[in-house]
Design a protein around this motif. Structure first.
Motif, short mmCIF file in Angstrom:
data_model
loop_
_atom_site.label_atom_id
_atom_site.label_comp_id
_atom_site.label_asym_id
_atom_site.label_seq_id
_atom_site.Cartn_x
_atom_site.Cartn_y
_atom_site.Cartn_z
N VAL A 1 52.75 -37.30 -52.00
CA VAL A 1 52.22 -37.50 -50.66
C VAL A 1 51.07 -38.49 -50.81
CG1 VAL A 1 51.12 -36.42 -48.68
CG2 VAL A 1 52.84 -35.16 -49.97
N ALA A 2 51.24 -39.67 -50.20
CA ALA A 2 50.22 -40.71 -50.33
C ALA A 2 49.80 -41.19 -48.95
CB ALA A 2 50.78 -41.88 -51.14
N SER A 3 48.53 -40.96 -48.65
CA SER A 3 47.98 -41.37 -47.37
C SER A 3 46.54 -41.83 -47.59
CB SER A 3 48.01 -40.19 -46.39
OG SER A 3 47.19 -40.45 -45.28
N ALA A 4 46.19 -42.93 -46.97
CA ALA A 4 44.82 -43.42 -47.08
C ALA A 4 43.84 -42.45 -46.42
CB ALA A 4 44.71 -44.80 -46.42
N GLY B 1 44.56 -38.48 -48.48
CA GLY B 1 44.49 -38.48 -49.94
C GLY B 1 45.85 -38.65 -50.60
N ILE B 2 45.80 -38.69 -51.91
CA ILE B 2 47.00 -38.91 -52.71
C ILE B 2 47.18 -37.69 -53.62
CG2 ILE B 2 48.10 -40.41 -54.42
CD1 ILE B 2 46.17 -42.65 -53.26
N ARG B 3 48.38 -37.14 -53.61
CA ARG B 3 48.64 -35.93 -54.37
C ARG B 3 50.13 -35.76 -54.60
NH1 ARG B 3 47.59 -35.33 -49.26
NH2 ARG B 3 48.73 -33.95 -47.90
N GLY C 1 44.12 -46.65 -55.79
CA GLY C 1 45.12 -45.94 -54.99
C GLY C 1 46.50 -46.02 -55.61
N ALA C 2 46.89 -47.22 -56.06
CA ALA C 2 48.20 -47.40 -56.69
C ALA C 2 48.30 -46.59 -57.98
CB ALA C 2 48.44 -48.88 -56.97
#
Length: 196
Positions: free
Chosen positions: A135-138, A141-143, A171-172
């Motif tokens: 799940v990646a969202s600015a 969060g990224i998890r 982020g990447a």
């Protein structure tokens, strides 16, 4: 069921609730009692008022510690020493705010120490894992997320209090890390189910 496998996933343990009870209720009133005695007088109204003030302060600190996964980190670290005594080769591990995840891809097994059940190392066949995804969202969060016995476990790969683009370097990298653990979970699951 393999040796050492946990019958039912327990995210929350009684130790966690006893710790909260002790720190969140007993400690503030103990501090209030000590303060009142130090002020040369134990008046019930002062004792209760100070106890409630201390309780508010302690709960604010506890909420921050729980949110960042630091409340039980020492207990999780102590429990993690048991991993080496198991017959599995947990060659991949992830330490996150919600606990520690261990993956043995070769044997199709996973281990998990929940931050809310820090005194118990739980072992599972990876066939019990479902819904593993990144799940990646600015904004949120990224998890990577997966379900264990139907209970959702979310493991953030980037902890920050600012908005981070999933296309930026940091982020990447966090997305790549989440993707790697999703792939490891899916491979271990396929191995446990005899598909590899």
């Amino acid at each position: 069921m393999k040796e050492h496998e946990t019958a039912k996933f327990e995210r929350f343990g009684s130790f966690f609730f006893l710790l909260l009870l002790g720190l969140g209720i007993v400690l503030p009133f103990l501090l209030s009692l000590i303060t009142c005695i130090g002020m040369n007088g134990l008046r019930p109204d002062t004792f209760l008022a100070m106890g409630l003030v201390f309780m508010f302060i302690v709960w604010m600190v506890l909420i921050m510690l729980i949110g960042y996964g630091n409340l039980t980190s020492l207990f999780v670290k102590r429990t993690a020493k048991e991993v080496d005594r198991l017959p599995y080769r947990f060659n991949s591990s992830f330490k996150g705010r919600g606990g520690r995840l261990y993956i043995d891809v070769q044997n199709g097994m996973i281990g998990f120490i929940s931050a809310y059940n820090p005194t118990k190392l739980q072992i599972f066949s990876a066939s019990r894992v479902g819904g593993a995804k990144t799940v990646a969202s600015a904004m949120t969060g990224i998890r990577f997320v997966f379900y264990l016995d139907g209970k959702k476990i979310s493991m953030p790969t980037l902890l920050t209090n600012r908005v981070v683009s999933t296309k930026s370097g940091i982020g990447a990298e966090a997305v790549s890390k989440a993707d790697t653990f999703v792939e490891l979970l899916l491979t271990a699951k396929a191995r446990a189910e005899g598909k590899l």
